[in-house]
Design an enzyme around this catalytic site. Structure first.
Site, PDB file in Angstrom:
ATOM      1  N   CYS A 106      -0.282   4.713  -6.486  1.00  0.00           N
ATOM      2  CA  CYS A 106      -1.420   4.104  -5.912  1.00  0.00           C
ATOM      3  C   CYS A 106      -1.490   2.578  -6.398  1.00  0.00           C
ATOM      4  CB  CYS A 106      -2.753   4.812  -5.845  1.00  0.00           C
ATOM      5  SG  CYS A 106      -3.976   4.135  -5.031  1.00  0.00           S
ATOM      6  N   CYS A 112       0.975  -1.077   0.101  1.00  0.00           N
ATOM      7  CA  CYS A 112      -0.043   0.043   0.102  1.00  0.00           C
ATOM      8  C   CYS A 112       0.683   1.370   0.043  1.00  0.00           C
ATOM      9  CB  CYS A 112      -0.775  -0.056   1.006  1.00  0.00           C
ATOM     10  SG  CYS A 112      -1.859   1.423   1.597  1.00  0.00           S
TER      11      CYS A 112
HETATM   12  N1  DGL Z   1      -3.781   0.863  -1.261  1.00  0.00           N
HETATM   13  C1  DGL Z   1      -4.100   2.487  -1.154  1.00  0.00           C
HETATM   14  C2  DGL Z   1      -2.824   2.877  -1.741  1.00  0.00           C
HETATM   15  O1  DGL Z   1      -2.057   2.435  -2.613  1.00  0.00           O
HETATM   16  C3  DGL Z   1      -5.004   2.737  -2.015  1.00  0.00           C
HETATM   17  C4  DGL Z   1      -6.464   2.350  -1.369  1.00  0.00           C
HETATM   18  C5  DGL Z   1      -6.671   3.014  -0.034  1.00  0.00           C
HETATM   19  O2  DGL Z   1      -6.826   4.360   0.079  1.00  0.00           O
HETATM   20  O3  DGL Z   1      -6.760   2.347   0.962  1.00  0.00           O
HETATM   21  O4  DGL Z   1      -2.323   4.221  -1.243  1.00  0.00           O
END
Ligand code: DGL
Length: 265
Positions: free
Chosen positions: A182, A71
């Protein structure tokens, strides 16, 4: 002996797992999606750190020999803390993406898109400027890309209109490289590419990270990463395993198989 542990706020980190699996076929991985508490992108630093610690702890109980924070938001806020606190190697997605961006740009103007948290943290901007202090970096949060990717709205007029709203002023900023900062954005790569134009190189942090993971794995003693075929890919979630399996199929490119529900506090 242990697997590669990977965690994300939900389904998006499967883009990272997919890329690692393509580079390291047969290497066992255990993936945790914190679906009870997704999204991380709009939450405060302290909350994301608390969640990231809980996810890491849970995966360490599953006998992992390295941890990948898939993430972007969790990498942005919690990577340094996890590295300090844990005894296994911890890799995040931000530095690999930042390095690829620096390597790709020709005019030293780079754009970064991500969640509100990732952009606010300044993590990409900081690492890019650490690598090349004179680099011009612009960053923008594109929160609607996350639900679009999860809904499968990755082509057609709706995502194109959203991409235009977010990115039209970026086009005028002179960047020649854009980091997809992201987990979800690789699914919208085509729409983002169409909006930015063919002269802007897109950098996929998931792909950049999988390269670094492959390097680290090859430098570890072979016994550290088990090759046990039966345990190859395991999926854990903190809520709604069926929904994860359904949406995750699109992110992974094939069926996910059994998904185990786990509790984190
Ligand atoms: N996995 C999150 C990121 O890469 C995106 C989804 C979320 O906001 O949890 O920042």
């Amino acid at each position: 002996m242990g697997a590669i542990g990977i965690f994300d706020s939900g389904v998006g980190g499967l883009t990272v797992l997919r890329s690692i699996a393509e580079r390291l076929p047969g290497v066992p991985m255990v993936y945790l999606g914190d679906t009870a508490r997704v999204p991380y992108g709009a939450k405060s630093r302290d909350t994301v750190i608390r969640y990231a610690r809980a996810c890491a702890e849970l995966l360490l109980e599953r006998d992992i020999s390295m941890l990948v924070v898939a993430c972007n938001t969790a990498s942005a806020f919690a990577l340094d803390i996890l590295r300090e606190e844990l005894d296994v190697p911890v890799l995040g997605v931000i530095e690999p993406g930042a390095r690829d961006a620096v390597a790709a740009t020709r005019n030293q103007c780079v754009g970064v898109i991500g969640t509100a948290g990732t952009v606010r943290s300044g993590a990409y901007q900081h690492i890019i400027r650490q690598l090349v202090p004179s680099m011009h970096v612009v960053a923008k949060a594109c929160p609607l890309f996350v639900p679009l990717a999860e809904e499968g709205w990755t082509e057609g007029p709706v995502p194109l209109a959203v991409a235009g709203e977010y990115l039209n002023d970026f086009r005028e900023s002179g960047i020649d490289t854009l980091v997809l900062g992201c987990t979800h954005y690789p699914l919208l790569r085509q729409v983002i590419g169409e909006t930015m134009g063919k002269d802007v190189a897109l950098v996929d942090s998931a792909d950049a990270t999988s390269r670094v993971v492959a390097e680290v794995v090859s430098s570890m003693a072979p016994s550290l990463v088990s090759q046990d075929a039966d345990r190859r890919l395991r999926f854990l979630v903190t809520d709604a395993p069926e929904a994860f399996a359904q949406v995750g199929r699109r992110f992974l490119g094939h069926d996910i198989g059994p998904v185990e529900w786990v509790d984190v506090v």
